[in-house]
Design an enzyme around this catalytic site. Sequence first.
Site, short mmCIF file in Angstrom:
data_model
loop_
_atom_site.label_atom_id
_atom_site.label_comp_id
_atom_site.label_asym_id
_atom_site.label_seq_id
_atom_site.Cartn_x
_atom_site.Cartn_y
_atom_site.Cartn_z
CD GLU A 206 2.13 -23.98 36.83
OE1 GLU A 206 1.91 -23.08 37.66
OE2 GLU A 206 1.34 -24.92 36.63
CD GLU B 146 1.91 -22.67 42.10
OE1 GLU B 146 2.72 -23.60 42.21
OE2 GLU B 146 2.12 -21.66 41.40
#
Length: 259
Positions: free
Chosen positions: A133, A113
Amino acid sequence: MYENITYEVKDGIGYLTINRPKALNALNTEVLKEIQKCLDEDIAPDDSINVVIVTGAGRAFVAGADIVEMKDATTNEGHAYTERGHKVMNTIDHMPKIFIAAVNGFALGGGCELSMACDIRLASEKAVFGQPEVGLGIIPGFGGTQRLPRLVGKGMAKYIILSATNIRADEAYRIGLVQKVVAPEELMPEAEKLAKKISSKAPIAVRQAKAAINAGLDTDLNTGSRFEIEAMTQCFASEDKTEGMTAFVEKRDPEFKNK
């Protein structure tokens, strides 16, 4: 000044390095605080630089968020942590300066990210990207569900995120996640070469181009086109536009003054 990052300016280029190699540069609250402070106090007000290279110390770019910190976090603590991560990524994304991610190794979770918040991504052949995740009971929470589809398309983003599949640098290049893959020893020289090339261009035009691209991705074509017209108009109001075009006609290198 910082415990978890380093920041320096050399030859008109900023270098922001995540420096927790023993933890593979994992992003905990303190790291995020230090990055935000560096962005706000060191980078944003410094008119002497237009480009910042972001990288990681050791064998990782950033191997993710800090699972140890998140494991026992309450709902409210998780919300605050996610908000803090978004603020860092959005600051990079929206800042007029150009950020180049020099991805030297693992760029997983928050690391992927962080790279996506940058304007351009260069990768070492040893780089690995991924959003693991969902295998931990959460989702990409620092902008991954929003930026990854914009970069590689909805289907590929869902494939990577929903299956928690890691991809190597050559695959990241193939799908458009990174713009160039180089040998490990060539990564920083290549990033510096690109930073210098961007820095040599008209700063106002570079800033307006970034703003126009970002604005267009967040709206419809007609609204984005109107923003582009206004950004172009700002360039026409600059002395650098006159210098750039005069230099072209006179067959010489321009001398931009950021005016």
